[in-house]
Structure formats: structure tokens, C-alpha cells
Design a protein around this motif. Structure first.
Motif, PDB file in Angstrom:
ATOM      1  N   ARG A 157     -91.044  15.309  65.222  1.00 18.10           N
ATOM      2  CA  ARG A 157     -90.056  14.534  65.964  1.00 18.10           C
ATOM      3  C   ARG A 157     -90.099  14.948  67.431  1.00 18.10           C
ATOM      4  NH1 ARG A 157     -87.300  11.234  62.822  1.00 18.10           N
ATOM      5  NH2 ARG A 157     -85.889  10.697  64.506  1.00 18.10           N
ATOM      6  N   GLY A 187     -86.198   0.527  67.235  1.00 19.15           N
ATOM      7  CA  GLY A 187     -86.135   1.787  66.487  1.00 19.15           C
ATOM      8  C   GLY A 187     -85.110   2.778  67.003  1.00 19.15           C
ATOM      9  N   SER A 188     -85.345   4.032  66.652  1.00 18.19           N
ATOM     10  CA  SER A 188     -84.381   5.081  66.967  1.00 18.19           C
ATOM     11  C   SER A 188     -84.213   5.278  68.471  1.00 18.19           C
ATOM     12  CB  SER A 188     -84.817   6.396  66.321  1.00 18.19           C
ATOM     13  OG  SER A 188     -86.169   6.657  66.628  1.00 18.19           O
ATOM     14  N   ARG A 191     -81.590   2.937  69.571  1.00 21.96           N
ATOM     15  CA  ARG A 191     -80.277   3.377  69.099  1.00 21.96           C
ATOM     16  C   ARG A 191     -79.819   4.658  69.794  1.00 21.96           C
ATOM     17  NH1 ARG A 191     -82.834   3.136  64.344  1.00 21.96           N
ATOM     18  NH2 ARG A 191     -82.110   5.168  63.616  1.00 21.96           N
ATOM     19  N   GLY A 197     -88.841   9.779  65.844  1.00 18.74           N
ATOM     20  CA  GLY A 197     -90.020  10.024  65.013  1.00 18.74           C
ATOM     21  C   GLY A 197     -91.228   9.286  65.552  1.00 18.74           C
ATOM     22  N   ASP A 198     -91.111   7.980  65.663  1.00 17.97           N
ATOM     23  CA  ASP A 198     -92.166   7.221  66.327  1.00 17.97           C
ATOM     24  C   ASP A 198     -91.538   6.125  67.171  1.00 17.97           C
ATOM     25  OD1 ASP A 198     -91.434   5.179  64.648  1.00 17.97           O
ATOM     26  OD2 ASP A 198     -93.331   5.079  63.576  1.00 17.97           O
ATOM     27  N   ASP A 200     -91.256   2.291  68.487  1.00 17.38           N
ATOM     28  CA  ASP A 200     -91.478   0.928  68.004  1.00 17.38           C
ATOM     29  C   ASP A 200     -91.283  -0.011  69.189  1.00 17.38           C
ATOM     30  OD1 ASP A 200     -91.369   1.577  64.957  1.00 17.38           O
ATOM     31  OD2 ASP A 200     -89.592   2.535  65.805  1.00 17.38           O
ATOM     32  N   TYR A 259     -84.301  -6.390  63.434  1.00 21.80           N
ATOM     33  CA  TYR A 259     -84.866  -5.749  62.242  1.00 21.80           C
ATOM     34  C   TYR A 259     -85.418  -4.367  62.580  1.00 21.80           C
ATOM     35  CZ  TYR A 259     -87.794  -5.053  58.099  1.00 21.80           C
ATOM     36  OH  TYR A 259     -88.373  -4.554  56.973  1.00 21.80           O
ATOM     37  N   PHE A 260     -86.218  -4.282  63.629  1.00 21.95           N
ATOM     38  CA  PHE A 260     -86.906  -3.025  63.915  1.00 21.95           C
ATOM     39  C   PHE A 260     -86.047  -2.039  64.709  1.00 21.95           C
ATOM     40  CE2 PHE A 260     -90.514  -5.836  62.965  1.00 21.95           C
ATOM     41  CZ  PHE A 260     -91.061  -5.081  61.930  1.00 21.95           C
ATOM     42  N   GLY A 262     -83.097  -1.291  63.485  1.00 15.93           N
ATOM     43  CA  GLY A 262     -82.445  -0.553  62.399  1.00 15.93           C
ATOM     44  C   GLY A 262     -80.993  -0.266  62.741  1.00 15.93           C
TER      45      GLY A 262
HETATM   46  P1  DGT Z   1     -87.618   7.331  63.577  1.00 16.22           P
HETATM   47  O1  DGT Z   1     -88.836   6.592  63.951  1.00 16.22           O
HETATM   48  O2  DGT Z   1     -87.802   8.220  62.408  1.00 16.22           O
HETATM   49  O3  DGT Z   1     -87.010   8.063  64.699  1.00 16.22           O
HETATM   50  O4  DGT Z   1     -86.500   6.273  63.099  1.00 16.22           O
HETATM   51  P2  DGT Z   1     -86.509   4.690  63.201  1.00 16.22           P
HETATM   52  O5  DGT Z   1     -85.114   4.244  62.928  1.00 16.22           O
HETATM   53  O6  DGT Z   1     -87.135   4.224  64.454  1.00 16.22           O
HETATM   54  O7  DGT Z   1     -87.348   4.277  61.918  1.00 16.22           O
HETATM   55  P3  DGT Z   1     -88.749   3.543  61.773  1.00 16.22           P
HETATM   56  O8  DGT Z   1     -89.628   3.733  62.937  1.00 16.22           O
HETATM   57  O9  DGT Z   1     -89.273   3.958  60.446  1.00 16.22           O
HETATM   58  O10 DGT Z   1     -88.376   2.024  61.648  1.00 16.22           O
HETATM   59  C1  DGT Z   1     -87.728   1.337  62.686  1.00 16.22           C
HETATM   60  C2  DGT Z   1     -86.709   0.414  62.122  1.00 16.22           C
HETATM   61  O11 DGT Z   1     -87.363  -0.659  61.444  1.00 16.22           O
HETATM   62  C3  DGT Z   1     -85.818   1.053  61.087  1.00 16.22           C
HETATM   63  O12 DGT Z   1     -84.680   1.647  61.681  1.00 16.22           O
HETATM   64  C4  DGT Z   1     -85.493  -0.099  60.195  1.00 16.22           C
HETATM   65  C5  DGT Z   1     -86.683  -1.006  60.276  1.00 16.22           C
HETATM   66  N1  DGT Z   1     -87.627  -0.831  59.186  1.00 16.22           N
HETATM   67  C6  DGT Z   1     -88.869  -0.366  59.287  1.00 16.22           C
HETATM   68  N2  DGT Z   1     -89.510  -0.377  58.126  1.00 16.22           N
HETATM   69  C7  DGT Z   1     -88.636  -0.856  57.232  1.00 16.22           C
HETATM   70  C8  DGT Z   1     -88.680  -1.098  55.845  1.00 16.22           C
HETATM   71  O13 DGT Z   1     -89.679  -0.887  55.175  1.00 16.22           O
HETATM   72  N3  DGT Z   1     -87.559  -1.586  55.280  1.00 16.22           N
HETATM   73  C9  DGT Z   1     -86.452  -1.830  56.017  1.00 16.22           C
HETATM   74  N4  DGT Z   1     -85.373  -2.294  55.430  1.00 16.22           N
HETATM   75  N5  DGT Z   1     -86.376  -1.609  57.310  1.00 16.22           N
HETATM   76  C10 DGT Z   1     -87.443  -1.141  57.909  1.00 16.22           C
END
Ligand code: DGT
Ligand code: CA
Ligand code: CA
Ligand code: ZN
Length: 577
Positions: A157, A187-188, A191, A197-198, A200, A259-260, A262
Motif C-alpha cells: 500500500r 478508487g480509494s 475517496r 492499494g492501486d 484506478d 462503479y470504480f 467504490g
Molecule cells: P485499494 O485499491 O485497495 O486502495 O482500494 P479500491 O477501493 O481502490 O479498490 P479496487 O482498486 O480494488 O477497486 C476500485 C473500486 O472498483 C472498488 O472500490 C469497487 C469497484 N470494484 C472493483 N472491482 C470490483 C468487483 O469485482 N466487484 C465490485 N462490486 N466492485 C468492484
């Protein structure tokens, strides 16, 4: 080779030399050089190639380091590093990241058990063999096992500011290539999570091929992980942050952004709501379930509106009641960067800051701040040359004079006063009384148990000169958790005594953070957002503090440094804020 990579070679070599218990002076010279190289605005390799210049013009780079840099430029490594890598494998460096183990212990572990990886280390602890080494015990075994668990959770991270900078660079780079309508990080990062983590990145374009081609051929890309028609994933830089770019048509940009962005839990709740209304929601849009007719997709606003909701700021999308608040028209009106009028925690060359009071004031004025408090350290932080009573009083006098001259920004005389082990203040009351305000912080004895730490903080809040509790949990992101204490009791006491809780905007801290902010607000507490700047450029970190406040659902009225200077001073003098 980029400067960041050169810096990494230098500091890794210093780490290995530390394990080898080499001369401290030489280790420091590599570390200083690493810092200098990393922060230098031009590419080191360009300077080396320019025969009209000398690399020693960079502060921190002497003759010895100059030779090292030339060698790195020529063959990608240098002699001392090669020697160290012969002695220790590069995996040994990872061991240094485990809390509780210093270089000496690591040297012992390597010598006795040939431990070179985290997995080896874990095994040695589980087999209760660590305790057999000199000066190590069963307690340390437990601590190391806990540290390993923490390390694994954090690994991979990145701090928010780092991810934000990569996103900004890439946005600029991609935009310069043309074919781009909208471009936004999701993504995060969007937010405002404290670690990412990665990355987007979403792009609306008519020519996905061209955009993705330009993206994957960016010189900072260190590895292409995959490339399809509408999506490419890469790693950038030596740090290896993963970046996903998705190219989409304008017509579904809002749906994809929603969607992305989250979070997953927020999206699940939103999709459930859509289904109850007879619709489906995905990254392409909001559709009628039966006919698959598109109802909304171009903007996030129209999607939320169709679902009977006010648009929800990304910082709130954690499924913590934001859907209900939105439906009932009760979303908070979140504090914004523009609401902030002053910055109440910063350091100068009097202690461990890098700029003078005048330089910090000038930087603050340029950023449009109305006031700042200079809060240098107090004497028990001897390493930082902390202020004793005499210096603190002299400083307060200097600030009064400076304000009469007028620096274009109002200065408050402050102090970041150490909270001693027993909760007392590091300086006597008479000295504190000379100052406009005191930030009280814990910097030592963080291993107390929860009850002791709670008493310590409660006692600190009793001091009438304390106006702010600095970085209240003491956490350092990706490094150590905060010390344990009864947060609710401390927040309640702070509220009662009119002591503001700090939201320390330094990206390594972001302390307090969202769940605690909401808990404290529920108990009537108020807050300041402060940068804890040690350099003029750190004043820009205010934005990360504001994002953190927003994640805690805070509004302008919750934040004391949104007040004009006069009101603030008046409130302090009356003993409440
Ligand atoms: P991170 O990257 O770990 O800091 O956290 P996020 O929130 O950026 O998570 P990430 O990169 O895996 O995905 C970005 C957003 O896209 C996530 O908050 C929700 C959505 N998303 C990605 N893949 C999926 C999935 O397979 N199912 C659902 N429901 N949402 C997804
Ligand atoms: Ca992500
Ligand atoms: Ca992702
Ligand atoms: Zn501090």
C-alpha cells in the motif's frame, strides 16, 4: 536511471551497512546523499553528462558520493553496494521494516539462523528460537510476530500523497497526448483513503487504442501487466505502484466513475437499492431490468438522482450511513479547503523545521492563509533542539514584534509542548502563559498500557494553556499503529475543556482519522486541521487534512481554524472555542 532509483540504491546500501555495523559517519553520508538526490529537481544523470557542471554543486554530495554517482550512472551499481550484496541478500532489507528489530538483531539472526526473509523470521519466532539469542526473549518473539502480521497487511500500500502525485503526473501526461474528454482518478484515491492499494484512472475517449498506447509507453512505466482493448495495467517507478487505466465512451463515464470509485460496500448497497426499484446498476449505467433501457450513465449525479438520492461525496462512500443521510436530505455540508483560514501547527529552524519564521509566514501568505501559529518543539525533544522556558518566552516576544511590523499574515506564538510521561507539560506554566496557544503532543513513552495513557492524556487536557491535542493517536501510517487509550473519554474531556483535537494533515499521520472523528464529534468535540509543516512546501498538505476531515463527516463549523483570527484569539482568551 531516475533520481528516485539512484536514491534507493544509496539508502539500501546504507541499510545493509547498518546491519554490518559499519561506521556511522559513512552510513549517514549515504543517507544524506539519498535525500539530496531524491529531492533534486534535475535528473542526476543529465548533470553528470554536462561537462560544464559538477555534481558536487548539490548540497550533501561531496567528492566521495560524486564518484559513487558516476559509477551508478555508468553501470547501475557501485562497489560498496556490490560488497554488501555479496554479504547479505537484498531480502535482508525487508527485515528492517519489522518493528522491534534493529540492525543489530537482524545481524544476529542472519549469523545464527541464516534468516534472510520475513518467512524465515516468522518460522524462527514460531519455533521459539528467537528467545535463545542474547538479549532477546519470549516477549520480543510475540512482538515480532505481531509486527510481521502488520507488515503483511500494509505491504503493497502507498501513502495518499504519493498516489495523488502519480495520478496528477499521469493525468497531465495523458492529457498532453490528446483524444481525451474527461479524465479522473477513481478508487480509494478519489475517496481520500489514507493509503492506496492501486490507482484506478478513468478516461473518456473516442480512441482508446491511442490513449492506452501512450499510457503503456510512458517512460515512468516499469512493467506492463496487461493490455486489452479498453484497459491497461502497469507498474510505475521503482516503488511499483500499480495503475489501471480504463478507457470509456463519454456516455457511460458517470456510471464507470461511480462503479470504480467504490467502495465495494457502498456499491453493493446502491445496487441493492436499484434492484428494489426494478433496475440494474453496473459500470455501464443504470438500466431498466426488463427492457435493458438506459436510464442514466453520463454523470454520477443523474444516477444518484434517479435512485432518489442526492449525490454523495466520494469521501463518504464507505457504507457508513451515507445512503440513509442522502435519502433523507441529511448529508453534511462537508468542510472545504477554501474554508480554512489558518494553520496552527508548524516548525521552524528554531527546532527541527527547515525554514525560518519569516519564510514560513511568506509561504503561508502566498497560499492565502490569514494566520499561522508557529509551534516549535519543547525542550524534552532534545534531538530537535526543543525550546526551554527562556527561549519560548523570547520567541513570544519576537512574535509580538514581528506582528507589529506586519508580515502580511498574522502570527500566533505557539509551542508544540511535549506531554511528559505523567501527563504534565514539558515547560512551566509561567512560560506557557506568554504564548498565544499550546499544542500538546505525545512523542515519547508510547508503550504505556491503555489506562496509563488515558490518564496521561486526561491530565494534559487539564492544563489551561493547551488549546490543541496534537496528532492524538500517534500513529504513523505504514509504520506503526497509534498507542492504545480510551479515546471516548479523552474526546469527551477535550470537548468539555474546549481543547480542539488535531487532524494532523501530514500524509504520514492523518491523525485523527474518520471513525474517530465521528466518535469525537458525537461527544461534542471540535477540531483543527494543521499541516505540522517542517518545510514551506508542507503547507500544501492541508488538502489531505481536509479530505480526512471530510471522511469524518465534518463541516466548516466543526473546524476551529475556519474562524477569522480575531474570533479565534478571543475564544482562546475566554478559555473556550
Ligand atoms: P485499494 O485499491 O485497495 O486502495 O482500494 P479500491 O477501493 O481502490 O479498490 P479496487 O482498486 O480494488 O477497486 C476500485 C473500486 O472498483 C472498488 O472500490 C469497487 C469497484 N470494484 C472493483 N472491482 C470490483 C468487483 O469485482 N466487484 C465490485 N462490486 N466492485 C468492484
Ligand atoms: Ca484502487
Ligand atoms: Ca484497481
Ligand atoms: Zn509532533
Amino acid at each position: 536511471m531516475e533520481n528516485a532509483e539512484i536514491a534507493r540504491l544509496l539508502s539500501e546500501t546504507a541499510d545493509l551497512m547498518e546491519i554490518a555495523a559499519e561506521d556511522g559517519f559513512r552510513i549517514r553520508s549515504y543517507r544524506n546523499a539519498a535525500t539530496a538526490v531524491e529531492g533534486w529537481p534535475e535528473r542526476i544523470e543529465d548533470i553528470l553528462q554536462d561537462t560544464s557542471r559538477s555534481i558536487t554543486e548539490i548540497p550533501g554530495v561531496g567528492k566521495g558520493i560524486a564518484n559513487v554517482l558516476a559509477e551508478i550512472a555508468e553501470r547501475g551499481s557501485f562497489e560498496r553496494r556490490d560488497q554488501m550484496l555479496e554479504r547479505y541478500p537484498p531480502t535482508a532489507l525487508e527485515l528492517l521494516k519489522i518493528q522491534g528489530l534493529g540492525p543489530k538483531s537482524i545481524a544476529l539472526l542472519i549469523e545464527h539462523y541464516r534468516v534472510t526473509t520475513i518467512d524465515d523470521l516468522e518460522k524462527i519466532c514460531q519455533e521459539q528460537k528467537l528467545r535463545l539469542l542474547p538479549r532477546m526473549g519470549a516477549k520480543l518473539e510475540e512482538k515480532v510476530l505481531r509486527s510481521i502480521a502488520g507488515y503483511r497487511k500494509r505491504a503493497g500500500r502507498f501513502l495518499l500523497d504519493f498516489a495523488a502525485r502519480v495520478a496528477e503526473d499521469l493525468t497531465e501526461y495523458l492529457t498532453a497526448g490528446g483524444h481525451i474528454g474527461r479524465i479522473e482518478p477513481a478508487g480509494s484515491l478519489r475517496r481520500g483513503r489514507e493509503t492506496v492499494g492501486d490507482l484506478d484512472l478513468l478516461v473518456s475517449t473516442e480512441d482508446a487504442g491511442a490513449v492506452l498506447e501512450r499510457f503503456t509507453s510512458n517512460p515512468k512505466v516499469s512493467e506492463v501487466l496487461g493490455r486489452g482493448e479498453n484497459k491497461a495495467s502497469v507498474r510505475v517507478g521503482v516503488e511499483g505502484l500499480q495503475v489501471d487505466v480504463r478507457a470509456l465512451p463519454e456516455s457511460s463515464f458517470g456510471a464507470a466513475l461511480q462503479y470504480f470509485t467504490g467502495s465495494k460496500l457502498h456499491n453493493v448497497a446502491l445496487r441493492t437499492r436499484a434492484v428494489r426499484m426494478g433496475w440494474t446498476l453496473n459500470e455501464y449505467g443504470l438500466f431498466e431490468a426488463e427492457s435493458e433501457r438506459l436510464l442514466a450513465g453520463r454523470t454520477e449525479e443523474e444516477i444518484y438522482e434517479k435512485l432518489g438520492l442526492a449525490w454523495i461525496p466520494p469521501e463518504l462512500r464507505e457504507n457508513q450511513g451515507e445512503l440513509e443521510a442522502s435519502e433523507q436530505g441529511n448529508l453534511p455540508k462537508l468542510v472545504e479547503l477554501g474554508d480554512i483560514r489558518g494553520d496552527l501547527h508548524m516548525h521552524t529552524t528554531e527546532t527541527d523545521g527547515r525554514a525560518t519564521l519569516e519564510e514560513m509566514a511568506e509561504a503561508a501568505r502566498e497560499r492565502g492563509l490569514e494566520y499561522i501559529a508557529i509551534t516549535d518543539h519543547s525542550k524534552s525533544l532534545a534531538m530537535a533542539n526543543g525550546l526551554d522556558e527562556t527561549r519560548a518566552v523570547a520567541f513570544a516576544k519576537k512574535v509580538r514584534e514581528v506582528n507589529q511590523r506586519g508580515l502580511g499574515v498574522r502570527i500566533f506564538s505557539g509551542l508544540e509542548c511535549d506531554i511528559k510521561r505523567d501527563g504534565g507539560m514539558d515547560l512551566v506554566d509561567d512560560a506557557l502563559a506568554e504564548l498565544d496557544m499550546v499544542v500538546a503532543s505525545v512523542h515519547s513513552y508510547m508503550n504505556m498500557d491503555s489506562a496509563e495513557m488515558t490518564d496521561r492524556l486526561l491530565r494534559a487536557l487539564e492544563c489551561p494553556y493547551v488549546k490543541v491535542l496534537g496528532h492524538p493517536t500517534g500513529r504513523v501510517l505504514l509504520h506503526r499503529d497509534g498507542y492504545p487509550f480510551d479515546f471516548e473519554r479523552v474526546a469527551e474531556a477535550a470537548a468539555r475543556r474546549g481543547v480542539a483535537l488535531e487532524i494532523n494533515a501530514s500524509p504520514e499521520r492523518l491523525d485523527l482519522h474518520a471513525p474517530l472523528l465521528r466518535a469525537a464529534k458525537a461527544r461534542g468535540a471540535r477540531f483543527v486541521i494543521s499541516t505540522d509543516a517542517h518545510h514551506p512546501k508542507h503547507l500544501a498538505n492541508m488538502r489531505y487534512g481536509v479530505i480526512t476531515a471530510r471522511r469524518g463527516w465534518l463541516e466548516k463549523a466543526d473546524i476551529v481554524n475556519t474562524l477569522p483570527a480575531g474570533n479565534l484569539l478571543g475564544a482562546w482568551q475566554n478559555g473556550k472555542q
